[in-house]
Design an enzyme around this catalytic site. Structure first.
Site, PDB file in Angstrom:
ATOM      1  N   GLN A   9       0.964  -1.359   0.081  1.00  0.00           N
ATOM      2  CA  GLN A   9       0.004  -0.081  -0.081  1.00  0.00           C
ATOM      3  C   GLN A   9       1.030   1.297   0.100  1.00  0.00           C
ATOM      4  OE1 GLN A   9      -3.469  -1.780   2.977  1.00  0.00           O
ATOM      5  NE2 GLN A   9      -3.655   0.218   2.404  1.00  0.00           N
ATOM      6  N   SER A  86       4.903  -5.840   2.879  1.00  0.00           N
ATOM      7  CA  SER A  86       3.559  -6.097   3.599  1.00  0.00           C
ATOM      8  C   SER A  86       2.680  -6.805   2.747  1.00  0.00           C
ATOM      9  CB  SER A  86       2.993  -4.664   3.825  1.00  0.00           C
ATOM     10  OG  SER A  86       1.685  -4.817   4.720  1.00  0.00           O
ATOM     11  N   LEU A  87       1.586  -6.184   1.956  1.00  0.00           N
ATOM     12  CA  LEU A  87       0.712  -6.903   1.219  1.00  0.00           C
ATOM     13  C   LEU A  87       1.614  -7.284  -0.106  1.00  0.00           C
ATOM     14  CD1 LEU A  87      -0.452  -5.912  -2.106  1.00  0.00           C
ATOM     15  CD2 LEU A  87      -1.934  -7.474  -0.408  1.00  0.00           C
ATOM     16  N   ARG A 111      -8.096 -10.351   3.747  1.00  0.00           N
ATOM     17  CA  ARG A 111      -7.064  -9.647   4.467  1.00  0.00           C
ATOM     18  C   ARG A 111      -7.364  -7.989   4.453  1.00  0.00           C
ATOM     19  NH1 ARG A 111      -1.987  -6.856   3.715  1.00  0.00           N
ATOM     20  NH2 ARG A 111      -0.298  -7.128   5.439  1.00  0.00           N
ATOM     21  N   HIS A 191      -0.006  -3.471  11.410  1.00  0.00           N
ATOM     22  CA  HIS A 191       1.332  -4.138  11.872  1.00  0.00           C
ATOM     23  C   HIS A 191       1.670  -3.339  13.430  1.00  0.00           C
ATOM     24  CE1 HIS A 191       2.463  -5.708   7.899  1.00  0.00           C
ATOM     25  NE2 HIS A 191       2.011  -4.486   7.342  1.00  0.00           N
ATOM     26  N   GLN A 239       2.525 -11.875  10.433  1.00  0.00           N
ATOM     27  CA  GLN A 239       2.731 -10.412   9.858  1.00  0.00           C
ATOM     28  C   GLN A 239       1.699  -9.596  10.029  1.00  0.00           C
ATOM     29  OE1 GLN A 239       1.328  -9.289   6.023  1.00  0.00           O
ATOM     30  NE2 GLN A 239       3.513  -9.542   5.026  1.00  0.00           N
TER      31      GLN A 239
END
Length: 788
Positions: A9, A86-87, A111, A191, A239
């Protein structure tokens, strides 16, 4: 080795994925069915302004990242390792075969939905503070409820927590003015501990899927280490509440030898972060136990099993055979010599690669009329090499647009250069392009066809010159000078001429400091010896020119006492691993390729020219008069097979030498030229030429019949180039195509592979293949010494 990096993102934007949804139409339909809306509409137009909403952002990025990956794999093959931010880690796992496209999209959709439900949170980026400094401030000022969410770079740390705490911390971090504190436009505390509820729900959903073990190395955000067998479920669940250890992940990849880190997806966020990580930290060398799979990679390989350079295999072919992945992690030893095998990045000068910010000691020359196009240069740069934009024959406006495009496309993350070809008939003709390059902050130029040092070249070299606290003189701009004559090389090996420096200082073009420091460095830190190349060439063999220039360099270093070593490379005739290996054995610090690059997908010439070039052999080039230096008898090497240009151009020069005007030509010759060569009368040609000249130049030509004849004959040469680039089939026999015999050698090397067709030739892939083949050849030859 190459690692692909997938963004998360923050990289999304309307218009991303343009062209990909049609290319991957079946997968697009699959995505629409899973998501319940048009993924193409969301990514390309975003009509409902949902692209910044986490619930929609994550599926959109996953799909666009995936399509970019599939396209890159089709062109360049699978990578040696992957990582995602991340993603983006879901795309890394997709690339490693952990799940298929549809399963991955379902996971990402869930998610995004769960993370979007976490309201009341916030995130902020702290710039110019290390992780320890950030954690100390959090502890000292009682911000126990804030978590470190992302460790993006050594001095870029992202915090996560309740929005009220994130806002309250801003004044504390900015109190002493030593850092920036940037609030991020998110509604969740990603996170962090605040994602625990989402984590539980996601864990339950994730358990429904069959997750396979990665089949290529994947670096995990949570650990900054490789995923191992059976760890995928635990790591993905963790994660959501753990910090993204991106800086350490990049350092880990670099420590494992993955020097070529390529961002795959929209934007250049990771490219920028990677650059900062490289600048501010060292590769992470980890002493960790080997898995059984990694143990096999260190097995010694007999010299007889080393791949022969006679079988050109691109990255895609090598990965299909499985041998690239198996050799990815650890050095392979040649048992015949008891030394590590040479890899392509090992070839050439280390300082050359460091100074220019490249992985391979390979440069692609700036072919004229934009044949070395912005697409070609970008592809070279993205492959870890240095490409030069071709400017000769291009307008200043076209060059300006190309440079601006490259600056945007490469996002300052990878280097590129621009060619300047000197025209002795136009004194001061390089002033405008130097102004353009200084304005765009282009840091390296390829200086070609210079017989002497010009004021513009000195101005470029000295701009921004300064002395570091250590006492070393630091030049902001670099010149790679293409030379073939010792007397010209000596000028570039010397400091800028004192008289030019003083004149530029007096006229205010350089500062007093720049003038004062100019005597401490050479005009060029890099020389490229030009051997038997396409286009302008003195027809000197590399076996003669390179050793002579190396000795000349050594003499200049001893005379001037420069702090850094001047590097000497070679260009011309390099079209196979054998040729590249020979150059490095002779002492070349780098190689420059040219002719082979114009027969690639990215080259800025016509398909018709590429069709001609892919069929030539080493004997299918010849010499013809150079258009811009026609009157001086200078010659260029051009394509001979399939065209009549070489014969016709040479006849024009012979007629020019024998006659004083067009009127003196024999009637048969005049008729042949006008009807068959020009397809126009001499008067019509001169009228067309005159339209591009000043009034004084036209009047001069009218007074000087010999000059008028030269202008008319040069028109044919110029038009022959333009028609070739445009692909004017009706004038195919008159095509002028600069080319040397190296392309014929390359064609022979690849004749039994998919690269026999130029549509399968990609500039980064062919140059990397030559370097990899050269490394293999050098090891094989070394192993054979004394065995016969």
């Amino acid at each position: 080795m190459v690692a692909y990096l997938f963004p998360g993102q923050g990289s999304q934007h309307a218009g991303m994925g343009e062209g990909l949804f049609d290319e991957f139409a079946e997968l697009t339909r699959t995505a629409d069915k899973i998501l319940g809306y048009s993924i193409a509409d969301l990514c390309l137009a975003d009509p409902d302004k949902r692209l910044r909403n986490t619930q929609y952002t994550q599926p959109a990025l996953y799909v666009v990242n995936a399509f970019n990956y599939y396209k890159r794999v089709a062109e360049q093959g699978r990578p040696d390792a992957v990582a995602g931010h991340s993603l983006g880690e879901y795309n890394a796992l997709l690339a490693a075969g952990v799940f298929d496209f549809a399963d991955g999209l379902q996971l990402v959709r869930k998610r995004g939905e769960l993370m979007a439900k976490a309201r009341g949170g916030g995130m902020a980026a702290v710039l110019n503070k290390t992780e320890k400094e950030v954690r100390d401030i959090l502890a000292d000022d009682g911000f126990d409820d804030l978590d470190v969410a992302n460790l993006n770079a050594p001095t870029q740390i992202v915090l996560s927590g309740l929005r009220s705490d994130i806002e309250r911390a801003k004044d504390v971090f900015e109190a002493d003015g030593s850092c920036q504190y940037v609030m991020l436009p998110v509604s969740g505390a990603f996170h962090s501990r605040y994602m625990t509820e989402a984590q539980g729900a996601f864990a339950e959903y994730l358990s429904k899927f069959d997750l396979r073990n990665p089949d290529i190395p994947v670096v995990a955000n949570v650990t900054a280490r490789l995923y191992h067998a059976g760890e995928v479920w635990d790591t993905l669940v963790a994660q959501l509440t753990s910090p993204v250890k991106w800086s350490e992940s990049i350092r880990y990849l670099l420590g494992k030898g993955h020097d070529d880190l390529v961002e795959v997806g929209p934007g250049r966020v990771l490219t920028s972060l990677t650059r900062n990580i490289r600048q501010d930290s060292e590769p992470l060398i980890v002493d960790e136990p080997l898995t059984s799979d990694e143990q096999t990679r260190t097995t010694e390989v007999p010299a007889s099993q080393i791949q022969s350079q006679q079988s050109p295999i691109g990255r895609a072919d090598a990965n299909a055979a499985g041998d690239r992945r198996d050799a990815a992690a650890e050095p392979v030893t040649n048992s015949a010599t008891n030394r590590d095998l040479t890899a392509a990045p090992d070839l050439g000068s280390g300082s050359f690669k460091r100074d220019h910010g490249i992985r391979y000691a390979c440069v692609t020359g700036g072919m004229h009329h934009g044949v070395a196009s912005s697409d070609l240069v970008a592809a070279v740069s993205e492959s870890g090499m240095l490409g030069f934009l071709g400017t000769s024959g291009r307008t200043l406006g076209q060059v300006d647009a190309d440079v601006a495009s490259l600056k945007r496309r490469l996002d300052q993350g990878r280097p590129f250069g621009v060619n300047i070809t000197h025209n002795p008939g136009m004194p001061g003709g390089d002033d405008d392009i130097v102004d353009l390059l200084l304005r765009h902050e282009v840091r390296v130029v390829e200086a070609a066809a210079y017989l002497s040092i010009t004021p513009a070249l000195v101005r470029y070299r000295l701009a921004g010159l300064r002395r570091e606290p250590s006492g070393r003189v630091l030049a902001r701009n670099r010149i790679i000078a293409k030379i073939s004559r010792p007397e010209v090389a000596e000028k570039f090996l010397s400091p800028p001429p004192a008289e030019l420096v003083e004149r530029l200082r007096a006229e205010g073009h350089i500062t007093g400091t720049e003038a004062e420091l100019s005597g401490e460095l050479p005009m060029a830190e890099d020389l490229c010896c030009e051997a038997d190349s396409g286009g302008h060439t003195d027809q000197r063999p590399s076996l003669s020119v390179l050793p002579g220039m190396l000795r000349l360099r050594d003499d200049a270093m001893a005379k001037h006492g420069y702090a850094g070593r001047v590097r000497v490379g070679i260009g011309g005739g390099i079209g196979t691993p054998d040729a590249a290996a020979a150059c490095f054995v002779m002492g070349a610090d780098f190689i420059m390729t040219g002719s082979i690059n114009q027969c690639t997908v990215q080259a800025g010439t016509s398909d018709l020219v590429k069709d001609l070039l892919q069929t030539i052999d080493i004997q299918d080039t010849g010499y013809a008069p150079a258009g811009e230096l026609f009157e001086y008898g200078a010659r260029v090497q051009v394509l001979k097979k399939g065209v009549l240009f070489q014969a016709r151009a040479n006849k024009l020069y012979e007629l020019y030498k024998r006659h004083g005007s067009l009127d003196e030509l024999q009637p048969a010759d005049a008729e042949q030229l006008q009807k068959r060569y020009f397809k126009m009368t001499f008067d019509d040609v001169f009228a067309e030429v005159s339209a591009g000249l000043s009034v004084s130049d036209v009047e001069k030509a009218e007074r000087d019949p010999k000059q008028k004849m030269a202008l008319v004959f040069r028109w044919y040469l110029d038009r022959a180039t333009q028609q070739a680039i445009a692909g004017a089939e009706e004038n195919k026999v008159d095509f002028q195509v600069y080319c040397g015999p190296s392309l014929g050698a390359f064609n022979r090397w690849v004749e039994k592979t998919k690269m026999a067709d130029w549509r399968s030739r990609h500039v980064g892939e062919i140059n990397r293949g030559i370097l990899e083949g050269a490394a293999t050849l050098l090891d094989r030859k070394l192993a054979e010494i004394g065995t016969d």
